[in-house]
Scaffold this active site. Structure first.
Site, PDB file in Angstrom:
ATOM      1  N   ASP A 154    -112.836  -9.749  60.274  1.00  0.00           N
ATOM      2  CA  ASP A 154    -113.370  -8.396  60.133  1.00  0.00           C
ATOM      3  C   ASP A 154    -113.068  -7.781  58.765  1.00  0.00           C
ATOM      4  O   ASP A 154    -113.678  -6.776  58.385  1.00  0.00           O
ATOM      5  CB  ASP A 154    -112.820  -7.488  61.233  1.00  0.00           C
ATOM      6  CG  ASP A 154    -113.494  -7.733  62.580  1.00  0.00           C
ATOM      7  OD1 ASP A 154    -114.556  -8.394  62.595  1.00  0.00           O
ATOM      8  OD2 ASP A 154    -112.963  -7.278  63.604  1.00  0.00           O
ATOM      9  N   GLN A 190    -112.201 -13.806  72.086  1.00  0.00           N
ATOM     10  CA  GLN A 190    -112.564 -12.887  73.174  1.00  0.00           C
ATOM     11  C   GLN A 190    -112.745 -13.614  74.504  1.00  0.00           C
ATOM     12  O   GLN A 190    -112.481 -13.044  75.563  1.00  0.00           O
ATOM     13  CB  GLN A 190    -113.844 -12.134  72.804  1.00  0.00           C
ATOM     14  CG  GLN A 190    -113.649 -11.156  71.658  1.00  0.00           C
ATOM     15  CD  GLN A 190    -114.949 -10.583  71.139  1.00  0.00           C
ATOM     16  OE1 GLN A 190    -116.034 -11.051  71.476  1.00  0.00           O
ATOM     17  NE2 GLN A 190    -114.852  -9.563  70.295  1.00  0.00           N
TER      18      GLN A 190
END
Length: 424
Positions: free
Chosen positions: A303, A163
């Protein structure tokens, strides 16, 4: 406190997969930086996506939210209209918008809640110090920044979060000079960088990828308005694909088999575990199968670990999940959370420093479990109910609003049997 009792049931049927959260964030931000009108269609307005919408509004974009779309009149020249950006619990919103806020030269404060304030921002602190950007933060949030990004070389680790890299990729093309991002360690989650580069290209921003070790970014580029339809989310489809393998037969629709999403690897993992997956155009069907344990490298798909740990808990043999240490700094310590909660259900599971070792059983037993205020933990445990012999009671179940507000509605549509109540 809220609770949901989930009775063991077989999931079967068809489900439209919600829009990719990763692409929704990116499209809304890119459109907000474009000079002109863009329509983003097939948007799932989870709490995280609303946080990004509000953040871009604070930076001057005009965003009209409708049922499943956002009409965005972007702003080529950023001028923050609000001095506080509330990122709620969205790490993407926080890390994507910090570099963009530094294009305004205004003082802006980022706030949030939950564990967001404890998630690392160290790569940005290093940049602030190098470029004499003023910032004040005790440890995490609130974070107040004031200054202007300068073109040049940016050195970032690749093993904390992609990110940070994406955040800089949004901002650096708008600077007057050229820049370079140099990755100082092995880059994990390459799929997220691929999504960023592909999405930026749709909005006329070009970045040269030099084998994922360097990214060369020309300055003086401009975002051009573009209509965009968001594809289905493989990280959310994963819950239903595992649900189909453990239960009956679930068909996931509106999903792009040619997607760049890193979590598309769920298809290969399920197949390698012996699961039956059928693919036809934009439809993927998971069929009840006997699965077996394997070794799963989670470095590029962190995830997926919560739902994969559920699948492993009821697969024959031993599953080892490795290179998943980043899960300890998510919305919860997901390695510890899944170990503790699946153990309550009777699973044979143990933590390692960077992953999990799971010895599969035929069934789980049911019982009371907690979501750890983590959307992916809640959804994974709900799917675990399929293989329980007794009802599963999930505490703090509604945290799914963070990413997938319609999850329980879809769960019921596929045959899930739930009863919810609250106390105090």
């Amino acid at each position: 406190m809220n609770f949901m009792k989930i009775y063991p049931s077989t999931l079967q049927g068809k489900i439209n997969i919600p829009a990719s959260k990763s692409l929704c964030h990116r499209a809304i931000i890119a459109a907000g930086l474009a000079n002109g009108r863009s329509v983003i269609d097939n948007v799932s307005f989870s709490d995280d996506i609303i946080a990004s919408c509000n953040g871009m509004k604070a930076l001057g974009a005009d965003i009209l939210i409708e049922k499943a779309s956002a009409t965005i009149n972007g702003t080529k020249f950023l001028n923050s209209v609000e001095s506080i950006i509330d990122c709620k619990e969205s790490g993407s919103t926080l890390r994507f918008l910090i570099p963009i806020a530094l294009l305004t030269s205004n003082e802006i404060t980022f706030t949030g809640k939950g564990r967001l304030g404890s998630r690392p921002l160290t790569p940005y602190y290093s940049i602030f110090n190098e470029q004499n950007i003023k910032y004040s933060s005790n440890t995490g949030l609130p974070l107040t920044i004031k200054g202007t990004l300068k073109p040049g070389e940016y050195k970032l680790p690749g093993n904390i979060s992609s990110q940070f890299i994406t955040g800089l990729m949004f901002a650096l093309p708008l600077l007057e000079g050229d820049s370079k991002i140099t990755i100082t360690t092995a880059l994990e989650s390459k799929g997220y960088i691929d999504l960023t580069l592909s999405l930026l290209k749709k909005y006329s921003i070009n970045i040269e990828n030099r084998n994922y070790s360097e990214f060369y970014i020309k300055g003086n580029q401009s975002y051009k308005a573009c209509d965009y339809r968001v594809e289905g989310d493989f990280s959310q489809a994963a819950f239903w694909l595992v649900g189909g393998v453990l239960g009956g037969e679930v068909q996931c629709e509106d999903i792009n088999i040619d997607s760049l999403q890193g979590d598309k690897v769920i298809l290969d993992i399920i197949k390698n575990m012996g699961g039956n997956i059928a693919i036809k155009k934009n439809k993927i069907t998971a069929i009840n199968s006997k699965t077996r344990g394997i070794t799963i490298d989670a470095s590029n798909c962190p995830d997926l670990v919560p739902i994969l740990s559920v699948l492993a808990a009821v697969s024959s043999g031993t599953t080892r999940i490795i290179n998943a240490q980043r899960l300890r700094i998510k919305e919860s310590d997901r390695l510890k959370a899944m170990t503790m909660e699946l153990s309550k259900l009777g699973a044979d599971i143990a933590e390692t420093s960077d992953g999990l070792i799971i010895h599969g059983k035929h069934n789980l037993k049911g019982g009371i479990v907690n979501s750890w205020n983590d959307h992916r933990i809640a959804m994974a445990l709900a799917i675990a109910s399929i293989k329980c012999t007794e009802p599963l009671i999930l505490e703090n179940f509604d945290v799914i609003k963070k990413s997938y507000p319609e999850f329980y509605k879809d769960f019921i549509t596929l045959g899930g049997n739930v009863y919810e109540w609250s106390m105090g």
